[in-house]
Scaffold this active site. Sequence first.
Site, PDB file in Angstrom:
ATOM      1  N   HIS A   1       0.858  -1.189   0.000  1.00  0.00           N
ATOM      2  CA  HIS A   1       0.000   0.000   0.000  1.00  0.00           C
ATOM      3  C   HIS A   1       0.890   1.234   0.000  1.00  0.00           C
ATOM      4  O   HIS A   1       1.729   1.406   0.881  1.00  0.00           O
ATOM      5  CB  HIS A   1      -0.921   0.019   1.218  1.00  0.00           C
ATOM      6  CG  HIS A   1      -1.847   1.209   1.239  1.00  0.00           C
ATOM      7  ND1 HIS A   1      -3.097   1.192   0.637  1.00  0.00           N
ATOM      8  CD2 HIS A   1      -1.699   2.455   1.755  1.00  0.00           C
ATOM      9  CE1 HIS A   1      -3.670   2.377   0.806  1.00  0.00           C
ATOM     10  NE2 HIS A   1      -2.843   3.158   1.479  1.00  0.00           N
ATOM     11  N   CYS A   2       0.705   2.091  -1.002  1.00  0.00           N
ATOM     12  CA  CYS A   2       1.498   3.317  -1.123  1.00  0.00           C
ATOM     13  C   CYS A   2       0.722   4.476  -0.505  1.00  0.00           C
ATOM     14  O   CYS A   2      -0.360   4.834  -0.969  1.00  0.00           O
ATOM     15  CB  CYS A   2       1.808   3.602  -2.594  1.00  0.00           C
ATOM     16  SG  CYS A   2       2.691   5.160  -2.870  1.00  0.00           S
ATOM     17  N   PHE A   3       1.284   5.081   0.534  1.00  0.00           N
ATOM     18  CA  PHE A   3       0.602   6.187   1.202  1.00  0.00           C
ATOM     19  C   PHE A   3       0.652   7.461   0.377  1.00  0.00           C
ATOM     20  O   PHE A   3      -0.235   8.313   0.504  1.00  0.00           O
ATOM     21  CB  PHE A   3       1.225   6.431   2.578  1.00  0.00           C
ATOM     22  CG  PHE A   3       0.911   5.353   3.570  1.00  0.00           C
ATOM     23  CD1 PHE A   3      -0.313   5.324   4.214  1.00  0.00           C
ATOM     24  CD2 PHE A   3       1.826   4.349   3.855  1.00  0.00           C
ATOM     25  CE1 PHE A   3      -0.617   4.321   5.126  1.00  0.00           C
ATOM     26  CE2 PHE A   3       1.543   3.348   4.767  1.00  0.00           C
ATOM     27  CZ  PHE A   3       0.313   3.338   5.407  1.00  0.00           C
TER      28      PHE A   3
ATOM     29  N   GLY B   1      -2.125   6.966  -1.816  1.00  0.00           N
ATOM     30  CA  GLY B   1      -3.341   6.594  -1.111  1.00  0.00           C
ATOM     31  C   GLY B   1      -4.012   5.390  -1.731  1.00  0.00           C
ATOM     32  O   GLY B   1      -5.243   5.275  -1.704  1.00  0.00           O
TER      33      GLY B   1
END
Length: 275
Positions: free
Chosen positions: A122-124, A127
């Site tokens: 999951h890439c913050f 998002g």
Amino acid sequence: MIVLRLLNIVAPAYFLCISLVTFVLQIFLFIPSMFRDPSTTPLFSPALLHGALFLFLSANALGNYILVIQNSPEDLGKGLNLGKGAEVLADWLDGSRSPGSALPSTHFCRLCARVTQRHDHHCFFTGNCIGSRNMRNFIMFCLYTSLACLDSLVAGMAYISAALSMSFANPLAFLTLLPHSISQFFSGALLSSEMFVILMLYLWLGIGLACAGFCCHQMLLILRGQTRYQLRKGMVVRTRPWRENLQEVFGKRWLLGLLIPVLNVGSDYRRQKEK
């Protein structure tokens, strides 16, 4: 979970703010300062060449950033109307409670509330989850963001070199620039705009190195035919030729995707399923 959800909002806003500041500095400060050199020809001036290069890098970085979000991984649990049983099914799918029941590379992301296959991480900053559908766009985003930061770093160093009449021929000059500039700024000998550019130099260096390292790490995993989720869980993957692994992510017409931000051109990942 609250901290992660907050980070999922702050990180994209941080990236967009940095991108906007970089664009403003390049267009209204660095590039106009290059036009002041009287020894250059108007047609092939460094300002025009640098401006074209920066716009090319920025368009690819932002274009792939949008495609990463737009082309999000498919939700395997969509339409099942699981209700309160969603997390139970999710635990079954990714093997959190029963390792023997897990489907290959399947994971439930509680931030995105979706079950995805070929899940990587999951890439913050986007998002969004990164999987087979947007992996190539994510790698191109990291690559061009790194190159754009390097371009801005070089342009910023040229601007500071001319503004402060200093040389970066000695590598120690850049390392000692920040502490020396802070002392000059608080003594009133350095303008706030110049101090801001110097701070941005170190920020561009940090972001550029981080994106370059992340891009190289992802490429190594792709060559192995592995995802970060599989690596973290210690899952065994099928051994395939590295060219097949590259083609699965980048497609047959990979050169087009290298030059312009497009979807997975020529990729057959939708037709491939793990056994």
